[in-house]
Design a protein around this motif. Sequence first.
Motif, mmCIF file in Angstrom:
data_model
loop_
_atom_site.group_PDB
_atom_site.id
_atom_site.type_symbol
_atom_site.label_atom_id
_atom_site.label_comp_id
_atom_site.label_asym_id
_atom_site.label_seq_id
_atom_site.Cartn_x
_atom_site.Cartn_y
_atom_site.Cartn_z
ATOM 1 N N THR A 18 0.739 -1.309 0.455
ATOM 2 C CA THR A 18 0.224 0.113 -0.037
ATOM 3 C C THR A 18 0.539 1.312 0.246
ATOM 4 O OG1 THR A 18 -1.808 -1.130 0.878
ATOM 5 C CG2 THR A 18 -1.707 1.319 1.585
ATOM 6 N N GLU A 19 1.896 1.359 0.637
ATOM 7 C CA GLU A 19 2.678 1.927 0.901
ATOM 8 C C GLU A 19 3.633 2.745 -0.653
ATOM 9 O OE1 GLU A 19 4.639 5.918 2.624
ATOM 10 O OE2 GLU A 19 2.924 4.804 3.161
ATOM 11 N N ALA A 20 4.341 1.225 -1.054
ATOM 12 C CA ALA A 20 5.073 1.435 -2.021
ATOM 13 C C ALA A 20 4.031 2.126 -2.922
ATOM 14 C CB ALA A 20 5.898 0.248 -2.359
ATOM 15 N N ALA A 21 2.963 1.654 -3.427
ATOM 16 C CA ALA A 21 1.270 2.147 -4.523
ATOM 17 C C ALA A 21 1.732 3.521 -4.096
ATOM 18 C CB ALA A 21 0.726 1.115 -4.090
ATOM 19 N N ARG A 22 1.767 3.906 -3.460
ATOM 20 C CA ARG A 22 1.555 5.801 -3.048
ATOM 21 C C ARG A 22 2.572 6.301 -2.913
ATOM 22 N NH1 ARG A 22 2.565 9.485 0.588
ATOM 23 N NH2 ARG A 22 3.950 8.542 1.735
ATOM 24 N N GLN A 23 3.595 5.986 -3.008
ATOM 25 C CA GLN A 23 4.724 6.576 -3.237
ATOM 26 C C GLN A 23 4.906 6.270 -4.418
ATOM 27 O OE1 GLN A 23 8.838 5.776 -1.061
ATOM 28 N NE2 GLN A 23 7.670 5.353 0.870
ATOM 29 N N LEU A 24 4.700 5.171 -5.153
ATOM 30 C CA LEU A 24 5.344 5.515 -6.334
ATOM 31 C C LEU A 24 3.643 5.748 -7.234
ATOM 32 C CD1 LEU A 24 6.383 1.726 -6.536
ATOM 33 C CD2 LEU A 24 7.895 3.885 -7.153
#
Length: 286
Positions: free
Chosen positions: A20-26
Amino acid sequence: MLNPVWLKTFVTVSACHSFTEAARQLGLTQSSVSEHIRRLEDTVGRRLLVRDTHSLAMTPDGEAMLAHAGVILQALNRAESQFRGPRLKGRVRLGSSDDIALGPLPTVLAAFRNAHPDVELEIVIGMTGRLYELVDDGSIDLFIGKRRLGDKRGVPLFTGRLEWLARTGTLVDLEQPLPLILVAEPSVTRAVVLDALAETDFRWQIVCTSSSHSGCIAAARGGLGITVRAQYVSARGLSQPVNAAALPLLPDVEFIALAAKRLSRPAQTLLQLLFDSDLRGSWVGE
């Protein structure tokens, strides 16, 4: 083929420990992140991440992939940065002692030329003592030369041991003064050799002086006497005297880069290439 987009997603997920956090950062959807990881795992045929509803763990293959991914992405970033900006143009006035020119300089010049074909190079070959004067009066932008161990001026690149050379098969008569072939002043090599001899009981006689190491090598090939060079410098037809172990031990010299206080962008780029090259501490010659 390892897609760099998938690798970037994988590295980000590994750092965040969260899809989830990776999706937000990318700036991606979570399903896109999952798809990137799935396709990367399918490509390599290995499970890289173990995921359940509460945790995310990396497999041993995932740890290995993370190391490779970091190297690959850094290389891509360097390549992109080189071609992203405008091509360098201008001129760099580079000084070099001729022993460097006979050793590693061609490799450095080739790397710079390949990366920056629009930059004109002006190369000045001379004794290191003279190169110090040229950089001080603004005649050259930077130089590669040498200094005695303990001197402070310049940025060290690598250290090389000086060695005795003569025509192959030469046996030096130790009952006679050592027949020296040395470069002319101002020369760091000449000063180092004479200082080292002054601390021994050996007698010596300068039988030939040359303005360059190339001239010294030619004279030694002709059998005029013995000369000195750094270990890596090419000198066909010469080798250490048969009784080299009985001759005075010569010290190391430090090879350095020294630049003017104000540099153009092309000159700064060449200087940085020198600092990033194999010359910095690990060049051992051929």
